[in-house]
Design a protein around this motif. Sequence first.
Motif, PDB file in Angstrom:
ATOM      1  N   CYS A 145       0.130   6.255  -7.122  1.00  0.00           N
ATOM      2  CA  CYS A 145      -1.168   6.815  -7.516  1.00  0.00           C
ATOM      3  C   CYS A 145      -1.065   8.303  -7.849  1.00  0.00           C
ATOM      4  CB  CYS A 145      -2.191   6.613  -6.398  1.00  0.00           C
ATOM      5  SG  CYS A 145      -2.840   4.934  -6.286  1.00  0.00           S
ATOM      6  N   ARG A 164       0.283   3.840  -3.016  1.00  0.00           N
ATOM      7  CA  ARG A 164      -0.292   5.182  -2.844  1.00  0.00           C
ATOM      8  C   ARG A 164       0.641   6.257  -3.402  1.00  0.00           C
ATOM      9  NH1 ARG A 164      -5.001   5.778  -0.250  1.00  0.00           N
ATOM     10  NH2 ARG A 164      -5.822   3.988   0.916  1.00  0.00           N
ATOM     11  N   GLU A 222      -4.096   4.450 -12.703  1.00  0.00           N
ATOM     12  CA  GLU A 222      -4.420   3.095 -12.257  1.00  0.00           C
ATOM     13  C   GLU A 222      -3.134   2.445 -11.765  1.00  0.00           C
ATOM     14  OE1 GLU A 222      -7.303  -0.577 -13.528  1.00  0.00           O
ATOM     15  OE2 GLU A 222      -6.541   0.720 -15.102  1.00  0.00           O
ATOM     16  N   THR A 236     -12.057   1.212  -4.603  1.00  0.00           N
ATOM     17  CA  THR A 236     -10.621   1.410  -4.431  1.00  0.00           C
ATOM     18  C   THR A 236     -10.315   2.877  -4.138  1.00  0.00           C
ATOM     19  OG1 THR A 236     -10.150   1.837  -6.791  1.00  0.00           O
ATOM     20  CG2 THR A 236     -10.222  -0.459  -6.067  1.00  0.00           C
ATOM     21  N   PRO A 237      -9.125   3.159  -3.569  1.00  0.00           N
ATOM     22  CA  PRO A 237      -8.047   2.214  -3.287  1.00  0.00           C
ATOM     23  C   PRO A 237      -8.398   1.257  -2.150  1.00  0.00           C
ATOM     24  CG  PRO A 237      -7.460   4.403  -2.516  1.00  0.00           C
ATOM     25  CD  PRO A 237      -8.739   4.549  -3.255  1.00  0.00           C
ATOM     26  N   CYS A 238      -7.947   0.029  -2.315  1.00  0.00           N
ATOM     27  CA  CYS A 238      -8.147  -0.983  -1.285  1.00  0.00           C
ATOM     28  C   CYS A 238      -7.028  -2.010  -1.400  1.00  0.00           C
ATOM     29  CB  CYS A 238      -9.513  -1.655  -1.419  1.00  0.00           C
ATOM     30  SG  CYS A 238      -9.657  -2.781  -2.829  1.00  0.00           S
ATOM     31  N   PRO A 269     -13.939   0.004  -9.390  1.00  0.00           N
ATOM     32  CA  PRO A 269     -13.148   1.226  -9.170  1.00  0.00           C
ATOM     33  C   PRO A 269     -13.586   2.017  -7.944  1.00  0.00           C
ATOM     34  CG  PRO A 269     -13.691   1.003 -11.488  1.00  0.00           C
ATOM     35  CD  PRO A 269     -14.452  -0.073 -10.774  1.00  0.00           C
ATOM     36  N   GLU A 280       0.825  -1.210   0.000  1.00  0.00           N
ATOM     37  CA  GLU A 280       0.000   0.000   0.000  1.00  0.00           C
ATOM     38  C   GLU A 280       0.858   1.259   0.000  1.00  0.00           C
ATOM     39  OE1 GLU A 280      -3.463   2.351   2.516  1.00  0.00           O
ATOM     40  OE2 GLU A 280      -2.463   0.629   3.430  1.00  0.00           O
ATOM     41  N   SER A 340      -5.695   0.457  -7.061  1.00  0.00           N
ATOM     42  CA  SER A 340      -6.401   1.706  -7.325  1.00  0.00           C
ATOM     43  C   SER A 340      -6.793   1.634  -8.793  1.00  0.00           C
ATOM     44  CB  SER A 340      -5.508   2.918  -7.052  1.00  0.00           C
ATOM     45  OG  SER A 340      -6.209   4.118  -7.317  1.00  0.00           O
ATOM     46  N   SER A 393      -9.323   1.983 -12.447  1.00  0.00           N
ATOM     47  CA  SER A 393     -10.162   2.828 -13.290  1.00  0.00           C
ATOM     48  C   SER A 393     -11.254   2.010 -13.972  1.00  0.00           C
ATOM     49  CB  SER A 393      -9.307   3.533 -14.350  1.00  0.00           C
ATOM     50  OG  SER A 393      -8.654   2.587 -15.179  1.00  0.00           O
ATOM     51  N   GLU A 451      -9.700  -1.510   3.352  1.00  0.00           N
ATOM     52  CA  GLU A 451      -9.198  -0.245   2.820  1.00  0.00           C
ATOM     53  C   GLU A 451      -7.692  -0.131   2.997  1.00  0.00           C
ATOM     54  OE1 GLU A 451      -9.876   4.585   3.413  1.00  0.00           O
ATOM     55  OE2 GLU A 451     -11.169   3.143   4.433  1.00  0.00           O
TER      56      GLU A 451
END
Length: 203
Positions: free
Chosen positions: A109, A106, A114, A155-157, A152, A102, A126, A128, A183
Amino acid sequence: MYEPRGYREKVPDDGLRTFRVVLGESDLWIRASEDLSEEALRTLREARRQLARYIRRDPGFLRALTPYPVGEDAPQLVKEMAEAGKKAEVGPMAAVAGAIAEHVGRRLCELSGEVIVENGGDIFLSLSRPRRVGILAGGSPLSGKLALEIKPEETPCSVCTSSGTVGHSLSFGRADAAVVVAEGGALADAVATALGNRVREPE
């Protein structure tokens, strides 16, 4: 120790760039709109550096198999792992792979619309468009036959898996695959570990 991960080769080519970033025990398989391997490696290196520094200061964090408190001055990554371990009633290192996936995801992102980051079966997404996450469960007859569809807007997850029969991660159970969607990557990883620990052989 490197383990072949043939499941990565089964993902269809759909326009995203695929690249791999390896540092120490971390082996990240990443998909994004462009090759962001340099930024991914930079982010991964910093995350691992923060974790290593904290462990040198507090070795108990590495060894703990039950919830372990950390100070207010601990790095955010360490705090997230400790909090996840507390909620799942496991040690904080049970959350490390999901937390790192993660953390890197992140950051990427910010550079890509995506992002998918897979770290040994623990995945940050994450998206689209809707995507399916296949579930591999070792010798189970259901292995490779089930998938989770992630939309989508969900997310994000993170989707994290713990197994007592596949891979090298520590598990006190015998689950072929305990899968959790959350999450946060640290929480998904810690809870998957806790669930996997509860699955035992019939007595």
